[in-house]
Design an enzyme around this catalytic site. Structure first.
Site, PDB file in Angstrom:
ATOM      1  N   CYS A   2      -2.469  14.201 -16.788  1.00  0.00           N
ATOM      2  CA  CYS A   2      -3.534  15.447 -16.999  1.00  0.00           C
ATOM      3  C   CYS A   2      -4.883  14.770 -16.735  1.00  0.00           C
ATOM      4  O   CYS A   2      -5.261  13.706 -16.940  1.00  0.00           O
ATOM      5  CB  CYS A   2      -3.260  15.977 -18.220  1.00  0.00           C
ATOM      6  SG  CYS A   2      -1.653  16.593 -18.907  1.00  0.00           S
ATOM      7  N   ARG A  27      -4.165  14.013 -10.780  1.00  0.00           N
ATOM      8  CA  ARG A  27      -3.647  13.638 -12.152  1.00  0.00           C
ATOM      9  C   ARG A  27      -2.644  14.761 -12.655  1.00  0.00           C
ATOM     10  O   ARG A  27      -1.795  14.689 -13.546  1.00  0.00           O
ATOM     11  CB  ARG A  27      -4.733  13.725 -13.307  1.00  0.00           C
ATOM     12  CG  ARG A  27      -5.828  12.455 -12.739  1.00  0.00           C
ATOM     13  CD  ARG A  27      -6.738  12.495 -13.946  1.00  0.00           C
ATOM     14  NE  ARG A  27      -6.130  11.875 -15.112  1.00  0.00           N
ATOM     15  CZ  ARG A  27      -5.989  10.473 -15.189  1.00  0.00           C
ATOM     16  NH1 ARG A  27      -6.538   9.627 -14.345  1.00  0.00           N
ATOM     17  NH2 ARG A  27      -5.415  10.126 -16.543  1.00  0.00           N
ATOM     18  N   TRP A  73      -0.330  18.206 -16.076  1.00  0.00           N
ATOM     19  CA  TRP A  73       1.068  17.497 -15.723  1.00  0.00           C
ATOM     20  C   TRP A  73       2.170  17.802 -16.815  1.00  0.00           C
ATOM     21  O   TRP A  73       1.874  16.997 -17.925  1.00  0.00           O
ATOM     22  CB  TRP A  73       1.016  16.044 -15.149  1.00  0.00           C
ATOM     23  CG  TRP A  73       2.060  15.646 -14.378  1.00  0.00           C
ATOM     24  CD1 TRP A  73       2.550  15.754 -13.109  1.00  0.00           C
ATOM     25  CD2 TRP A  73       3.224  14.934 -14.986  1.00  0.00           C
ATOM     26  NE1 TRP A  73       3.716  15.416 -12.792  1.00  0.00           N
ATOM     27  CE2 TRP A  73       4.365  14.631 -14.191  1.00  0.00           C
ATOM     28  CE3 TRP A  73       3.507  14.413 -16.297  1.00  0.00           C
ATOM     29  CZ2 TRP A  73       5.459  13.976 -14.141  1.00  0.00           C
ATOM     30  CZ3 TRP A  73       4.546  13.544 -16.549  1.00  0.00           C
ATOM     31  CH2 TRP A  73       5.634  13.132 -15.463  1.00  0.00           C
ATOM     32  N   ASN A  99      -5.208  14.411 -22.803  1.00  0.00           N
ATOM     33  CA  ASN A  99      -4.284  13.902 -22.129  1.00  0.00           C
ATOM     34  C   ASN A  99      -3.791  12.642 -22.700  1.00  0.00           C
ATOM     35  O   ASN A  99      -4.621  12.114 -23.426  1.00  0.00           O
ATOM     36  CB  ASN A  99      -5.246  13.116 -20.893  1.00  0.00           C
ATOM     37  CG  ASN A  99      -4.738  12.088 -20.046  1.00  0.00           C
ATOM     38  OD1 ASN A  99      -3.315  12.455 -19.929  1.00  0.00           O
ATOM     39  ND2 ASN A  99      -5.198  11.295 -19.625  1.00  0.00           N
ATOM     40  N   GLY A 100      -2.346  12.726 -22.569  1.00  0.00           N
ATOM     41  CA  GLY A 100      -1.634  11.713 -23.356  1.00  0.00           C
ATOM     42  C   GLY A 100      -0.264  12.469 -24.173  1.00  0.00           C
ATOM     43  O   GLY A 100      -0.024  13.543 -23.849  1.00  0.00           O
ATOM     44  N   GLU A 477       8.823   1.097   1.573  1.00  0.00           N
ATOM     45  CA  GLU A 477       7.415   1.742   1.183  1.00  0.00           C
ATOM     46  C   GLU A 477       7.499   3.114   2.265  1.00  0.00           C
ATOM     47  O   GLU A 477       6.951   4.281   1.875  1.00  0.00           O
ATOM     48  CB  GLU A 477       6.303   0.867   1.442  1.00  0.00           C
ATOM     49  CG  GLU A 477       4.679   1.783   1.575  1.00  0.00           C
ATOM     50  CD  GLU A 477       4.421   2.583   0.275  1.00  0.00           C
ATOM     51  OE1 GLU A 477       5.114   2.394  -0.693  1.00  0.00           O
ATOM     52  OE2 GLU A 477       3.687   3.295   0.326  1.00  0.00           O
ATOM     53  N   LYS A 481       7.205   7.047   1.257  1.00  0.00           N
ATOM     54  CA  LYS A 481       6.016   7.987   1.400  1.00  0.00           C
ATOM     55  C   LYS A 481       6.737   9.214   2.190  1.00  0.00           C
ATOM     56  O   LYS A 481       6.519  10.388   1.882  1.00  0.00           O
ATOM     57  CB  LYS A 481       5.297   7.014   2.488  1.00  0.00           C
ATOM     58  CG  LYS A 481       3.862   7.639   2.528  1.00  0.00           C
ATOM     59  CD  LYS A 481       2.793   6.674   1.635  1.00  0.00           C
ATOM     60  CE  LYS A 481       3.546   6.635  -0.043  1.00  0.00           C
ATOM     61  NZ  LYS A 481       2.949   5.832  -0.669  1.00  0.00           N
ATOM     62  N   GLU A 484       8.357  11.343  -0.338  1.00  0.00           N
ATOM     63  CA  GLU A 484       7.670  11.935  -1.386  1.00  0.00           C
ATOM     64  C   GLU A 484       6.838  13.064  -0.938  1.00  0.00           C
ATOM     65  O   GLU A 484       6.591  13.958  -1.551  1.00  0.00           O
ATOM     66  CB  GLU A 484       6.847  10.716  -1.742  1.00  0.00           C
ATOM     67  CG  GLU A 484       5.537  11.127  -2.800  1.00  0.00           C
ATOM     68  CD  GLU A 484       4.539   9.875  -2.819  1.00  0.00           C
ATOM     69  OE1 GLU A 484       4.683   8.913  -2.021  1.00  0.00           O
ATOM     70  OE2 GLU A 484       3.798   9.700  -3.845  1.00  0.00           O
ATOM     71  N   HIS A 500      26.508  -2.657   4.522  1.00  0.00           N
ATOM     72  CA  HIS A 500      27.245  -2.907   3.298  1.00  0.00           C
ATOM     73  C   HIS A 500      27.390  -1.614   2.580  1.00  0.00           C
ATOM     74  O   HIS A 500      27.240  -1.557   1.485  1.00  0.00           O
ATOM     75  CB  HIS A 500      26.412  -3.918   2.354  1.00  0.00           C
ATOM     76  CG  HIS A 500      26.481  -5.207   2.963  1.00  0.00           C
ATOM     77  ND1 HIS A 500      27.970  -6.013   3.159  1.00  0.00           N
ATOM     78  CD2 HIS A 500      25.633  -6.006   3.740  1.00  0.00           C
ATOM     79  CE1 HIS A 500      27.430  -7.232   3.670  1.00  0.00           C
ATOM     80  NE2 HIS A 500      26.306  -7.264   4.018  1.00  0.00           N
ATOM     81  N   LYS A 597      -0.762  11.621  -9.727  1.00  0.00           N
ATOM     82  CA  LYS A 597      -0.892  10.224  -9.187  1.00  0.00           C
ATOM     83  C   LYS A 597      -1.177   9.198 -10.124  1.00  0.00           C
ATOM     84  O   LYS A 597      -0.438   8.035  -9.938  1.00  0.00           O
ATOM     85  CB  LYS A 597      -2.331  10.321  -8.262  1.00  0.00           C
ATOM     86  CG  LYS A 597      -2.856   9.104  -7.788  1.00  0.00           C
ATOM     87  CD  LYS A 597      -3.866   9.309  -6.539  1.00  0.00           C
ATOM     88  CE  LYS A 597      -3.998   8.161  -6.010  1.00  0.00           C
ATOM     89  NZ  LYS A 597      -2.725   7.863  -5.064  1.00  0.00           N
TER      90      LYS A 597
HETATM   91  C1  F6R Z   1       3.550   6.743  -4.327  1.00  0.00           C
HETATM   92  C2  F6R Z   1       2.791   6.216  -5.387  1.00  0.00           C
HETATM   93  C3  F6R Z   1       3.192   5.820  -6.618  1.00  0.00           C
HETATM   94  C4  F6R Z   1       2.555   4.591  -7.219  1.00  0.00           C
HETATM   95  C5  F6R Z   1       3.170   4.544  -8.600  1.00  0.00           C
HETATM   96  C6  F6R Z   1       2.237   3.394  -9.498  1.00  0.00           C
HETATM   97  O1  F6R Z   1       2.881   7.049  -3.098  1.00  0.00           O
HETATM   98  O2  F6R Z   1       1.461   6.469  -5.449  1.00  0.00           O
HETATM   99  O3  F6R Z   1       4.694   5.203  -6.480  1.00  0.00           O
HETATM  100  O4  F6R Z   1       2.563   3.718  -6.550  1.00  0.00           O
HETATM  101  O5  F6R Z   1       3.158   5.642  -9.591  1.00  0.00           O
HETATM  102  O6  F6R Z   1       1.030   3.699  -9.565  1.00  0.00           O
HETATM  103  P1  F6R Z   1      -0.224   2.678  -9.684  1.00  0.00           P
HETATM  104  O7  F6R Z   1      -0.514   2.108  -8.437  1.00  0.00           O
HETATM  105  O8  F6R Z   1      -1.457   3.561 -10.217  1.00  0.00           O
HETATM  106  O9  F6R Z   1       0.241   1.768 -11.087  1.00  0.00           O
END
Ligand code: F6R
Length: 602
Positions: A2, A27, A73, A99-100, A477, A481, A484, A500, A597
């Protein structure tokens, strides 16, 4: 998660609140709302959906020089209009954004209901305005009421509140970020700086236990007993332009395209005469370290894998641990253990928790983060900033590249400091090649065929990404991506693992994307060919002359470079592949469903 914002000053607050919320939508974007004071009561406007939905429900802008705002969120209760913030007390005099997570909200709610308070939402937050109201009744003093209310809460919070008839915003934080922005004529509070970066660069990063009262011409910060506390003013060096989308259709595309600048900033001034120099961490800073643990989540975990592999190669005992499983996966820890939190936001609850566990066992801590003043940066013994600039797209792109480079540099400093470790034999060549990395990324951006390839492969059933050694973390990675933001099924594997089990899923509808870095490529070649024999199209990501040149159905080319950096160039191609596939599928690229995020809940 949030995002919260508050503003007080001269002139109307609503536009500032709404544009601030747009910059905080990374957020959370399940619902949005604002409350403003206009001299005739607190007016709340909120709805499920994004800030743009909220704007379209407003006919004109509600007036009032102070207000609070929220983008959600969901944690407690679905994303409905009722559960959107701000929440109010029974009569609507006190409005709160939060937020929390309030852990004891169930019992507080029961107690308040027994006293006649009426609730409208499923949220944990709603207890807060009712508590403030209850204590206002008892004390006749709102500041005292806010102190008492937050003292009653268990869990984490950053809150901002306005009260009918009062020229003030009240705020407090514990465990969730809150930054105060100071302009000549107005004050701001927000979960993160981009919310008010258009207005001011002067900020105070608030600490747990801080309570803030903003009035039109002054502000004060106290502890929960009402005693004044002194907090220093910092100047943020982010350009407001960095927080906007500029000429790009999506933040993600902008952030992919601005990687050359981000990387130049990451590297700048950190290589001196062939040595790594991390500002406050001078040579010898890590002389007492004998083991390193990287803890991280998601994309940051993949960057940590990258750094971890380089550090192991330098002879430093290293673990790379998923922060959410730290408790059960960590090896022994003592005062010679360095726990490195790799976290873009510096606010990820799982990562913070892992570091707290490690430090409670005696470890020394280091945060590698993008956000100055973040919880990770403040709690760790030391912090290194990756200097990627603000990243708004939910999918991490430029911060991954800047993290991986920062960790590679850190590896070199650790290898120089830690007894018995050996810096890379070709360290000079590696650091020299790093200076060209931004330019090589530029070449990838200018020449990439990822869009055409995304179009060609769009009907696939599943996408497999494989790589070996440093290419393994890049494959993971790439797959993260891809899934996601496209919502298509994608998995990443160490090349040798394909046979495997996952090979059972391989058909002509499952392209295998092979990451070739110039190290470990033979293994990737063998396994890609095995998949190809079962019908899978092969997409090779590597520099000219890579071992799959004669076999691959398609290529994504990268410039020739040192093997340590090749994976990062390959990753830029994979970022573009994901972006273009998601764009062709018309996905909401910057705000993928169910994600946010900054993941501040466990
Ligand atoms: C994927 C992504 C997430 C963050 C994860 C950790 O694109 O952004 O997987 O990498 O939530 O976030 P941070 O780096 O802020 O701890």
């Amino acid at each position: 998660m949030c995002g919260i914002i508050a503003r007080i000053g001269h002139g109307d607050a609503a536009d500032t609140l709404l544009s601030g919320l747009e910059n905080l939508e990374y957020r959370g974007y399940d619902s949005a709302g604002i409350a403003v004071q206009n001299g005739s009561g607190v007016k709340v406007h909120k709805c499920s959906g994004e800030v743009s939905d909220l704007k379209s429900t407003l006919s004109g802008r509600p007036n009032g020089n102070m207000g609070i705002g929220h983008t959600r969120w969901s944690t407690h209760g679905p994303p409905t209009d009722e559960n959107a913030h701000p929440h109010t007390d029974t009569v609507g005099d006190v409005a709160v954004v939060h937020n929390g997570v309030i852990d004891n909200y169930d019992e507080l709610r029961a107690e308040l209901k027994a006293k006649g308070h009426e609730f409208e939402s499923d949220t944990d937050t709603e207890v807060i305005p009712h508590l403030i109201d209850e204590y206002r009744e008892k004390t006749g003093d709102t500041e005292l009421a806010v102190q008492r209310a937050v003292d009653t809460l268990e869990g984490s919070y950053a809150i901002a509140a306005i009260v009918d008839g009062e020229e003030a915003v009240y705020a407090a934080r514990k465990g969730s970020p809150l930054v105060l922005g100071l302009d000549d004529e107005e004050w701001f509070l927000a979960s993160d700086v981009p919310a008010f970066l258009d207005h001011t660069e002067d900020v105070i990063y608030l600490e747990d236990g801080d309570l803030v009262v903003l009035e039109p011409d002054s502000y004060r910060i106290t502890d929960l007993e009402g005693q004044p506390v002194d907090r220093s003013v910092d100047t943020v060096d982010w350009d407001p332009e960095d927080a906007g989308k500029g000429e790009y259709d999506h933040y993600m595309l902008k952030e992919i395209n601005t990687q050359p600048t981000a990387l130049s900033n990451t590297i700048e001034g950190r290589i001196e005469d062939g040595d790594v120099d991390f500002e406050d961490l001078s040579a010898g800073s890590f002389a007492d370290v004998d083991t390193v643990q990287f803890v991280a989540c998601g994309t940051s975990y993949h960057a940590a894998m990258y750094g971890g592999q380089l550090l192991r190669a330098a002879g430093v005992p290293t673990e790379v641990l998923r922060a959410s499983e730290y408790e059960t996966t960590s090896g022994p820890v003592d005062e010679n253990t360095l726990v490195v939190a790799v976290t873009q936001s510096g606010e990820t609850a799982d990562t913070l928790d892992a570091v707290r566990t490690a430090t409670s066992r005696g470890a020394r801590s280091l945060a590698v983060t993008n956000v100055v003043g973040s919880t990770a940066a403040r709690e760790a013994d030391d912090a290194i900033y990756i200097r990627a600039g603000p990243e708004v797209g939910v999918a991490a792109t430029k911060t991954y590249s800047s993290q991986a480079v920062t960790l590679a540099l850190l590896t070199q400093q650790l290898a120089a400091d830690v007894p018995d470790a050996t810096p890379a034999a070709d360290r000079a060549a590696m650091l020299e090649a790093l200076e060209s990395l931004p330019e090589h990324v530029e070449t990838v951006l200018e020449t990439s065929q990822a869009e055409a390839l995304a179009r060609e492969t769009l009907d696939s059933k599943s996408y497999f990404f494989i790589g070996s050694r440093l290419g393994h973390s890049v494959a993971l990675e790439g797959a993260l991506k891809f899934k996601e933001i496209t919502y298509e099924h994608a998995e990443g594997f160490a090349s040798g693992e394909l046979k495997h089990g996952p090979l059972a899923l391989v058909t002509e509808e499952t392209p295998v994307i092979a990451v070739l870095t110039g190290s470990g490529d033979e293994k990737t070649k063998t396994n890609a060919i095995e998949a190809n024999s079962r019908g899978a199209p092969i997409i090779a990501v590597g520099s000219d002359g890579h071992p799959l040149s004669d076999v691959a159905d398609a290529q994504l080319s990268i410039p020739e470079t040192h093997p340590v950096w090749a994976g990062l160039l390959a990753n830029v191609q994979l970022q573009l592949l994901s972006y273009h596939a998601a764009n062709l599928l018309e996905r909401p690229i910057d705000k993928p469903r169910n994600l946010a995020k900054s993941v501040t809940v466990e």
